[in-house]
Write a protein that holds these residues in place. Structure first.
Motif, PDB file in Angstrom:
ATOM      1  N   PHE A   1     116.146  38.848  25.479  1.00  0.00           N
ATOM      2  CA  PHE A   1     115.628  40.244  26.554  1.00  0.00           C
ATOM      3  C   PHE A   1     116.641  39.769  27.204  1.00  0.00           C
ATOM      4  O   PHE A   1     117.569  41.015  27.709  1.00  0.00           O
ATOM      5  CB  PHE A   1     114.209  39.608  26.945  1.00  0.00           C
ATOM      6  CG  PHE A   1     112.875  40.419  26.260  1.00  0.00           C
ATOM      7  CD1 PHE A   1     113.854  41.249  25.829  1.00  0.00           C
ATOM      8  CD2 PHE A   1     112.626  39.304  26.256  1.00  0.00           C
ATOM      9  CE1 PHE A   1     112.150  41.921  24.382  1.00  0.00           C
ATOM     10  CE2 PHE A   1     111.776  40.014  25.113  1.00  0.00           C
ATOM     11  CZ  PHE A   1     111.363  41.032  24.872  1.00  0.00           C
ATOM     12  N   ASP A   2     117.626  38.913  28.270  1.00  0.00           N
ATOM     13  CA  ASP A   2     118.409  38.833  28.403  1.00  0.00           C
ATOM     14  C   ASP A   2     119.844  39.554  27.967  1.00  0.00           C
ATOM     15  O   ASP A   2     120.514  40.047  28.691  1.00  0.00           O
ATOM     16  CB  ASP A   2     118.664  37.324  29.517  1.00  0.00           C
ATOM     17  CG  ASP A   2     117.360  37.281  30.665  1.00  0.00           C
ATOM     18  OD1 ASP A   2     117.081  37.794  30.827  1.00  0.00           O
ATOM     19  OD2 ASP A   2     117.789  36.037  30.574  1.00  0.00           O
ATOM     20  N   GLU A   3     119.715  38.788  26.797  1.00  0.00           N
ATOM     21  CA  GLU A   3     120.730  39.179  26.253  1.00  0.00           C
ATOM     22  C   GLU A   3     120.955  41.161  25.809  1.00  0.00           C
ATOM     23  O   GLU A   3     122.427  41.716  25.973  1.00  0.00           O
ATOM     24  CB  GLU A   3     120.942  38.144  24.547  1.00  0.00           C
ATOM     25  CG  GLU A   3     122.024  37.111  24.873  1.00  0.00           C
ATOM     26  CD  GLU A   3     121.348  35.778  23.592  1.00  0.00           C
ATOM     27  OE1 GLU A   3     121.069  36.903  22.651  1.00  0.00           O
ATOM     28  OE2 GLU A   3     121.806  34.978  23.921  1.00  0.00           O
ATOM     29  N   TYR A   4     120.190  40.972  25.589  1.00  0.00           N
ATOM     30  CA  TYR A   4     119.472  42.704  25.400  1.00  0.00           C
ATOM     31  C   TYR A   4     119.829  43.786  26.640  1.00  0.00           C
ATOM     32  O   TYR A   4     120.446  44.200  26.852  1.00  0.00           O
ATOM     33  CB  TYR A   4     117.547  42.726  24.594  1.00  0.00           C
ATOM     34  CG  TYR A   4     117.992  44.337  24.767  1.00  0.00           C
ATOM     35  CD1 TYR A   4     118.160  45.028  23.704  1.00  0.00           C
ATOM     36  CD2 TYR A   4     116.889  44.874  26.126  1.00  0.00           C
ATOM     37  CE1 TYR A   4     118.051  46.784  23.988  1.00  0.00           C
ATOM     38  CE2 TYR A   4     116.485  46.608  26.204  1.00  0.00           C
ATOM     39  CZ  TYR A   4     116.800  47.248  24.834  1.00  0.00           C
ATOM     40  OH  TYR A   4     116.830  48.604  24.706  1.00  0.00           O
ATOM     41  N   ALA A   5     119.401  43.086  28.062  1.00  0.00           N
ATOM     42  CA  ALA A   5     119.538  43.604  28.758  1.00  0.00           C
ATOM     43  C   ALA A   5     120.874  43.501  29.580  1.00  0.00           C
ATOM     44  O   ALA A   5     121.583  44.425  29.696  1.00  0.00           O
ATOM     45  CB  ALA A   5     118.652  42.808  30.426  1.00  0.00           C
TER      46      ALA A   5
ATOM     47  N   ALA B   1     111.133  47.250  26.325  1.00  0.00           N
ATOM     48  CA  ALA B   1     111.140  46.675  27.626  1.00  0.00           C
ATOM     49  C   ALA B   1     109.757  46.506  28.057  1.00  0.00           C
ATOM     50  O   ALA B   1     109.303  45.090  28.910  1.00  0.00           O
ATOM     51  CB  ALA B   1     111.189  48.030  28.715  1.00  0.00           C
ATOM     52  N   ALA B   2     108.714  47.279  27.849  1.00  0.00           N
ATOM     53  CA  ALA B   2     107.199  47.297  28.512  1.00  0.00           C
ATOM     54  C   ALA B   2     106.588  45.158  27.318  1.00  0.00           C
ATOM     55  O   ALA B   2     106.120  45.270  27.735  1.00  0.00           O
ATOM     56  CB  ALA B   2     106.658  48.754  27.868  1.00  0.00           C
ATOM     57  N   ASN B   3     107.193  45.675  25.627  1.00  0.00           N
ATOM     58  CA  ASN B   3     106.775  44.732  25.168  1.00  0.00           C
ATOM     59  C   ASN B   3     107.464  43.388  25.269  1.00  0.00           C
ATOM     60  O   ASN B   3     106.631  42.512  25.411  1.00  0.00           O
ATOM     61  CB  ASN B   3     106.900  44.833  23.622  1.00  0.00           C
ATOM     62  CG  ASN B   3     106.480  46.120  22.720  1.00  0.00           C
ATOM     63  OD1 ASN B   3     105.592  46.271  23.737  1.00  0.00           O
ATOM     64  ND2 ASN B   3     106.718  46.466  21.336  1.00  0.00           N
ATOM     65  N   LYS B   4     108.483  43.252  26.407  1.00  0.00           N
ATOM     66  CA  LYS B   4     109.491  42.088  26.270  1.00  0.00           C
ATOM     67  C   LYS B   4     108.565  41.781  27.843  1.00  0.00           C
ATOM     68  O   LYS B   4     108.041  40.564  28.144  1.00  0.00           O
ATOM     69  CB  LYS B   4     110.819  42.436  27.503  1.00  0.00           C
ATOM     70  CG  LYS B   4     111.380  41.318  28.101  1.00  0.00           C
ATOM     71  CD  LYS B   4     112.378  41.683  28.585  1.00  0.00           C
ATOM     72  CE  LYS B   4     112.859  40.351  30.294  1.00  0.00           C
ATOM     73  NZ  LYS B   4     113.619  41.521  30.907  1.00  0.00           N
ATOM     74  N   ASN B   5     107.987  42.550  28.644  1.00  0.00           N
ATOM     75  CA  ASN B   5     106.946  42.168  29.970  1.00  0.00           C
ATOM     76  C   ASN B   5     105.978  41.567  29.687  1.00  0.00           C
ATOM     77  O   ASN B   5     105.106  40.226  29.991  1.00  0.00           O
ATOM     78  CB  ASN B   5     106.957  43.230  31.002  1.00  0.00           C
ATOM     79  CG  ASN B   5     107.875  43.372  31.365  1.00  0.00           C
ATOM     80  OD1 ASN B   5     108.981  42.672  31.781  1.00  0.00           O
ATOM     81  ND2 ASN B   5     107.757  44.726  32.106  1.00  0.00           N
ATOM     82  N   ALA B   6     105.411  41.899  27.984  1.00  0.00           N
ATOM     83  CA  ALA B   6     103.722  42.012  27.557  1.00  0.00           C
ATOM     84  C   ALA B   6     103.881  40.399  27.125  1.00  0.00           C
ATOM     85  O   ALA B   6     103.257  39.707  27.065  1.00  0.00           O
ATOM     86  CB  ALA B   6     103.329  42.354  26.710  1.00  0.00           C
ATOM     87  N   VAL B   7     105.400  40.243  26.301  1.00  0.00           N
ATOM     88  CA  VAL B   7     105.502  39.416  25.664  1.00  0.00           C
ATOM     89  C   VAL B   7     105.445  37.503  26.523  1.00  0.00           C
ATOM     90  O   VAL B   7     104.688  36.661  26.794  1.00  0.00           O
ATOM     91  CB  VAL B   7     106.345  38.655  24.625  1.00  0.00           C
ATOM     92  CG1 VAL B   7     107.067  38.056  24.306  1.00  0.00           C
ATOM     93  CG2 VAL B   7     106.111  40.027  23.249  1.00  0.00           C
ATOM     94  N   LEU B   8     105.834  38.087  27.716  1.00  0.00           N
ATOM     95  CA  LEU B   8     106.177  37.223  28.906  1.00  0.00           C
ATOM     96  C   LEU B   8     105.029  36.810  29.302  1.00  0.00           C
ATOM     97  O   LEU B   8     104.940  35.532  29.841  1.00  0.00           O
ATOM     98  CB  LEU B   8     107.528  37.511  29.456  1.00  0.00           C
ATOM     99  CG  LEU B   8     109.181  37.489  29.027  1.00  0.00           C
ATOM    100  CD1 LEU B   8     110.099  37.656  29.694  1.00  0.00           C
ATOM    101  CD2 LEU B   8     109.530  36.119  28.258  1.00  0.00           C
ATOM    102  N   ASP B   9     104.808  37.635  29.345  1.00  0.00           N
ATOM    103  CA  ASP B   9     103.150  37.429  30.243  1.00  0.00           C
ATOM    104  C   ASP B   9     102.491  36.894  29.042  1.00  0.00           C
ATOM    105  O   ASP B   9     101.346  35.318  29.548  1.00  0.00           O
ATOM    106  CB  ASP B   9     102.669  38.114  30.536  1.00  0.00           C
ATOM    107  CG  ASP B   9     103.568  39.447  31.716  1.00  0.00           C
ATOM    108  OD1 ASP B   9     103.999  38.901  32.657  1.00  0.00           O
ATOM    109  OD2 ASP B   9     102.499  40.947  31.818  1.00  0.00           O
ATOM    110  N   ALA B  10     101.754  36.944  28.012  1.00  0.00           N
ATOM    111  CA  ALA B  10     101.139  36.237  27.478  1.00  0.00           C
ATOM    112  C   ALA B  10     101.575  34.680  26.656  1.00  0.00           C
ATOM    113  O   ALA B  10     100.455  33.704  26.969  1.00  0.00           O
ATOM    114  CB  ALA B  10     100.937  37.331  26.038  1.00  0.00           C
ATOM    115  N   LEU B  11     103.280  34.551  26.691  1.00  0.00           N
ATOM    116  CA  LEU B  11     103.859  32.908  26.797  1.00  0.00           C
ATOM    117  C   LEU B  11     103.065  32.368  28.279  1.00  0.00           C
ATOM    118  O   LEU B  11     103.138  31.252  28.056  1.00  0.00           O
ATOM    119  CB  LEU B  11     104.540  33.496  26.752  1.00  0.00           C
ATOM    120  CG  LEU B  11     105.071  33.806  24.729  1.00  0.00           C
ATOM    121  CD1 LEU B  11     106.576  33.924  25.449  1.00  0.00           C
ATOM    122  CD2 LEU B  11     104.649  33.017  24.001  1.00  0.00           C
TER     123      LEU B  11
END
Length: 510
Positions: free
Chosen positions: A139-143, A179-189
């Motif tokens: 996600f950092d690379e994408y940002a 972007a929203a999925n990124k936050n959801a995935v990181l929260d789940a992990l």
């Protein structure tokens, strides 16, 4: 790391040595059963013809001596009763040590399992962290790429390669969703990593509790050994008192015999002796017949056991990988803990360890059943007739070296004998049909179906003492059982004793 061969992986040479010792023990048993011939005393010559006064005095002396001997006989009987009670107490305390040893091995097994669980949760925690780091990098690379292309709609449209306004809006929506999925995935992990961290904490707490349980088991073992020492001291004191009373009784009996020589009516004494001698001869003949029958039964049972390869295979399979009953030191458990620590320091990966022996089942089931299985169990027990008693001795494959108790067993040299104790004999007998038993009478009492003692059948285990804590034998039928009774004795067939028997017998196969 140190590696120890499984306790059940004994070689063929050791098995043959055990069998040879068993045959030697059978010879000893036959000698004990036959016994030494009774002593036959010569008829004393008639005494001189005494006067009336001498006869009266002699009668008075005999009456006095008879009363003295009778009193001493009662004292010896009381001392014998106390000795039996003390022997029973020592037996209970010996089996308490057996229980402590079994509990100690079980506690160690739990500690090893807990250590493995700690290592597993550490690996899972490490994996969760790695997944979070990888996701963050992507996600950092994408940002960073988005930033370099600009933040306006036209810049995003150029970056994505849109073909018109509608296409730009669609792709902008995609970016927001990503972007929203990124936050959801990181929260789940992150939640998964937190859960694994909690599991690791719980596993460490379980490991600590298991270690404390093992330490408590060590303490109970020491307490039981101290109790044996106290009981042995009391037994030795009572034996000394009994010896003194027996010496007085012997002296009084000698004086009584001298007085009787001065009394008329020696013919009555002769008749009493002849009656006794007839009875003695009959008893010796019966003992010789019983010894011959026992010798024949043991030889036949030994032949059947030797020919029963399936029973031996089942017994050897049960013994394979078992932790030894008398093993006190536990190098493997210590090594596993050190391996876990070393692996954690290195990279958090789960350690690779040798599988540990599994504890015995509390409700064993036979791999074969029916009357043939009962006879296999009895044959295996009968094949050991005459093998010496050795406290702590015996496992699935035969007699083993006894252990020290710091008292009575040591005085008989049990620690230096190859043999069985009562519960060890049961382990060997039932291993032939695939049943694994713990080396403690109290646990054997709960290992199968408990049947009222009045309904016992051939092949049932018979127990004695409170909660079966004193002794166990195997019922043969016809009012007989086979047992390894006590130090100084051998495996033998005995009349069934109802005194002190538990309310139930245990039936493992029918």
């Amino acid at each position: 790391m140190k590696r120890r061969a499984p306790s059940g992986s004994r070689g063929f040479t050791r098995t043959r040595l055990r069998r040879a010792r068993s045959v030697l023990g059978l010879g000893i048993a036959v000698t004990l059963l036959v016994g030494a011939p009774g002593l036959v005393g010569a008829v004393p010559p008639p005494p001189p013809n005494p006067s009336d006064g001498q006869l009266q005095q002699a009668d008075a002396d005999v009456a006095d001596r008879i009363g003295q001997v009778g009193s001493l006989i009662n004292e010896v009987a009381n001392a014998n009763q106390q000795l039996r009670a003390l022997d029973d107490a020592v037996a209970v305390k010996r089996e308490a040590v057996n229980k402590a040893l079994v509990d100690l091995q079980s506690a160690r097994d739990v500690a090893v399992a807990a250590a493995d669980a700690v290592a597993g949760t550490l690996q899972a925690l490490h994996d969760a962290g790695a997944q979070i780091e990888a996701a963050q990098v992507r996600f950092d690379e994408y940002a960073a790429s988005t930033y370099r292309q600009g933040t306006g709609v036209s810049a995003l449209s150029s970056f994505i390669g849109s073909q018109g306004p509608d296409d730009v809006l669609d792709r902008a929506q995609v970016i927001r969703v990503l972007a929203a999925n990124k936050n959801a995935v990181l929260d789940a992990l992150q939640r998964a990593r937190t859960a694994e961290a909690n599991k690791n904490s719980a596993a460490r707490e379980a490991k600590q509790q298991a270690d404390e349980a093992a330490s408590a088991a060590e303490a109970r073992k020491a307490d039981a050994e101290n109790a044996i020492a106290e009981a042995r001291a009391a037994l030795a004191d009572q034996q000394a008192k009994k010896a003194a009373v027996e010496a007085e009784k012997s002296a009084a009996e000698s004086q009584l015999a001298t007085a009787r020589e001065n009394v008329a009516g020696l013919q009555n004494q002769r008749q009493a002796f002849e009656t006794w001698d007839t009875q003695r001869a009959a008893e010796e003949q019966a003992a010789a017949a019983a010894a011959a029958a026992a010798r024949e039964a043991a030889a036949e049972a030994a032949a059947r056991v030797a020919a029963d390869q399936a029973a031996r295979t089942r017994a050897e399979a049960l013994a394979e990988g078992r932790r030894s009953h008398v093993q006190v030191e536990d190098d493997d458990a210590t090594d596993v803990e050190s391996e876990v620590a070393e692996t954690e320091d290195a990279d958090g990966a789960a350690p690779t360890t040798t599988p540990k022996p599994k504890p015995r089942s509390t409700k064993p089931k036979p791999s074969v059943t029916g009357s043939a299985a009962v006879e296999t169990v009895i044959d295996r027990a009968m094949s050991q007739l005459g093998v010496p008693y050795a406290w702590g001795g015996g496992d699935e494959t035969g007699p083993t070296l006894g252990i020290r108790d710091g008292g009575v067993a040591d005085s008989y040299g049990d620690f230096n004998k190859i043999g069985f104790d009562c519960s060890g004999l049961m382990i060997y007998a039932f291993a032939g049909i695939g049943i694994s038993l713990p080396h403690y009478t109290g646990y054997q009492y709960t290992a199968g179906e408990q049947v009222p003692s009045s309904q016992m059948k051939r092949g049932d285990m018979v127990f004695y003492g409170p909660n079966a804590s004193q002794h166990v034998g195997l019922y043969l039928g016809n009012g007989e059982m086979i047992e390894a009774p006590q130090s100084g004795s051998v495996v033998k067939v005995s009349p069934l004793r109802w005194d002190g028997m538990t309310p139930y017998v245990v039936r493992l196969v029918s």
